[in-house]
Design a protein around this motif. Structure first.
Motif, mmCIF file in Angstrom:
data_model
loop_
_atom_site.group_PDB
_atom_site.id
_atom_site.type_symbol
_atom_site.label_atom_id
_atom_site.label_comp_id
_atom_site.label_asym_id
_atom_site.label_seq_id
_atom_site.Cartn_x
_atom_site.Cartn_y
_atom_site.Cartn_z
ATOM 1 N N LEU A 165 0.840 -1.195 0.000
ATOM 2 C CA LEU A 165 0.000 0.000 0.000
ATOM 3 C C LEU A 165 0.878 1.250 0.000
ATOM 4 O O LEU A 165 1.808 1.364 0.801
ATOM 5 N N ARG A 166 0.602 2.180 -0.887
ATOM 6 C CA ARG A 166 1.418 3.398 -0.977
ATOM 7 C C ARG A 166 0.869 4.519 -0.107
ATOM 8 O O ARG A 166 1.630 5.307 0.455
ATOM 9 N N ASP A 167 -0.433 4.608 -0.023
ATOM 10 C CA ASP A 167 -1.075 5.664 0.769
ATOM 11 C C ASP A 167 -1.565 5.033 2.072
ATOM 12 O O ASP A 167 -2.609 4.383 2.102
ATOM 13 N N TYR A 168 -0.793 5.185 3.148
ATOM 14 C CA TYR A 168 -1.154 4.563 4.416
ATOM 15 C C TYR A 168 -0.779 5.491 5.567
ATOM 16 O O TYR A 168 0.045 6.393 5.415
ATOM 17 N N ASN A 169 -1.398 5.247 6.725
ATOM 18 C CA ASN A 169 -1.095 6.091 7.884
ATOM 19 C C ASN A 169 -0.920 5.291 9.173
ATOM 20 O O ASN A 169 -0.868 5.864 10.262
ATOM 21 N N ALA A 170 -0.842 3.959 9.070
ATOM 22 C CA ALA A 170 -0.623 3.124 10.246
ATOM 23 C C ALA A 170 -0.154 1.742 9.812
ATOM 24 O O ALA A 170 -0.203 1.394 8.617
ATOM 25 N N ILE A 171 0.294 0.952 10.805
ATOM 26 C CA ILE A 171 0.775 -0.406 10.567
ATOM 27 C C ILE A 171 -0.049 -1.380 11.415
ATOM 28 O O ILE A 171 -0.284 -1.149 12.599
ATOM 29 N N ASP A 172 -0.492 -2.458 10.802
ATOM 30 C CA ASP A 172 -1.157 -3.559 11.499
ATOM 31 C C ASP A 172 -0.083 -4.312 12.280
ATOM 32 O O ASP A 172 0.872 -4.820 11.698
ATOM 33 N N ILE A 173 -0.230 -4.414 13.616
ATOM 34 C CA ILE A 173 0.846 -4.987 14.437
ATOM 35 C C ILE A 173 0.668 -6.485 14.698
ATOM 36 O O ILE A 173 1.478 -7.104 15.387
ATOM 37 N N GLY A 174 -0.404 -7.089 14.163
ATOM 38 C CA GLY A 174 -0.575 -8.532 14.323
ATOM 39 C C GLY A 174 -1.255 -8.944 15.616
ATOM 40 O O GLY A 174 -1.031 -10.040 16.117
ATOM 41 N N LEU A 175 -2.133 -8.078 16.134
ATOM 42 C CA LEU A 175 -2.873 -8.366 17.357
ATOM 43 C C LEU A 175 -4.321 -7.949 17.115
ATOM 44 O O LEU A 175 -4.585 -6.801 16.767
ATOM 45 N N PHE A 176 -5.268 -8.893 17.301
ATOM 46 C CA PHE A 176 -6.655 -8.681 16.904
ATOM 47 C C PHE A 176 -7.621 -9.216 17.958
ATOM 48 O O PHE A 176 -7.317 -10.184 18.655
ATOM 49 N N VAL A 177 -8.795 -8.610 18.028
ATOM 50 C CA VAL A 177 -9.955 -9.242 18.651
ATOM 51 C C VAL A 177 -10.945 -9.483 17.519
ATOM 52 O O VAL A 177 -11.396 -8.536 16.861
ATOM 53 N N CYS A 178 -11.253 -10.763 17.293
ATOM 54 C CA CYS A 178 -11.997 -11.162 16.094
ATOM 55 C C CYS A 178 -13.408 -11.632 16.412
ATOM 56 O O CYS A 178 -13.605 -12.428 17.347
ATOM 57 N N PRO A 179 -14.383 -11.206 15.613
ATOM 58 C CA PRO A 179 -15.712 -11.817 15.689
ATOM 59 C C PRO A 179 -15.679 -13.127 14.898
ATOM 60 O O PRO A 179 -14.822 -13.322 14.029
#
Length: 253
Positions: A165-179
């Motif tokens: 992704l070229r236009d981004y403003n954050a990083i997914d750190i690999g920690l989730f709460v999932c439904p």
């Protein structure tokens, strides 16, 4: 929301970028300041109040199970889910757990390190009907930004995701709460693939299209993916700082 009591830990891959040519190497057990990497994940989940652990294994699954079992603290229930298609992407590993969880759950990877306070912040801010993803906006602090999973957020929601992704403003750190609904989206992503494969990001992308994702900012919190020898050295330097992994939730509030 009610705090999740169950977690899924993805540890099916072979960790080739970290192990190099050592065929006996098992990535979750690489020493980090003298302790197995996976031990820090177990500490994190215990602190978060998790009671049931679901390990998704694949590569060298029998050895993985034999090595991790003695590390699981008493009082925790643990199950091992084998992903026979472990050479495929991580979305397939998560799909392997679809029949093993019955309520919203915490999801993490066996090769990520986090300050304990991050999981409290994520859970306390989560919505039970949405996919809640912890994100880092401190882009200048990311060790390997090129390889990181980038996201674009707007109004607290994630609209786009991808490593390229070229236009981004954050990083997914690999920690989730999932439904539980995440499994339906992963099935959709898999069915659209000509190779019956999908990544977790593919499922996230479909959920983003339906406006079903929340981005939870980790603020000044610390984390590190341990995917290469360089990342491992960086993690050890950071963890050697006093109190790095033992900060209380109040530090992020």
């Amino acid at each position: 929301m009610t705090r999740p009591s169950e977690a899924v830990i993805l540890m099916a891959g072979e960790g080739s970028r970290l192990r190099g040519s050592d065929k006996t190497f098992l990535k979750p057990f690489v020493p980090v300041l003298g302790r197995p990497l996976i031990s820090y994940t177990l500490d994190l989940l215990i602190t978060a109040g998790i009671k049931t652990l679901n390990f998704v294994v694949g590569y060298e699954s029998k050895r993985m199970i034999a090595r991790v079992t003695p590390l699981i603290p008493s009082g925790l229930s643990a199950s091992f889910i084998e992903n026979r298609d472990w050479q495929k992407q991580n979305g397939i590993s998560l799909l392997a757990a679809a029949d093993c969880v019955a309520t919203p759950f915490l999801l993490t990877m066996s090769d990520h390190l986090f300050e304990n306070a991050l999981v409290d912040r994520l859970i306390d801010s989560s919505h039970p009907d949405l996919l809640n993803i912890a994100v880092d906006r401190k882009l200048d602090s990311i060790f390997d930004l090129e390889d990181a999973m980038k996201v674009r957020t707007r109004g607290g929601r994630i609209t786009h995701i991808g490593k390229n992704l070229r236009d981004y403003n954050a990083i997914d750190i690999g920690l989730f709460v999932c439904p539980l609904e995440i499994f339906n989206y992963l099935r959709q992503a898999k069915s659209r693939s000509c190779s019956s494969d999908c990544s977790l990001a593919d499922g996230v992308r479909l959920m983003a299209d339906d406006n079903k994702i929340r981005a939870i900012d980790i603020g000044e919190g610390w984390w590190q993916d341990v995917d290469t020898p360089q990342m491992l050295r960086c993690a050890e330097r950071q963890m050697a700082k006093p109190g790095r992994l033992s900060k209380q939730s109040a530090d992020l509030r």
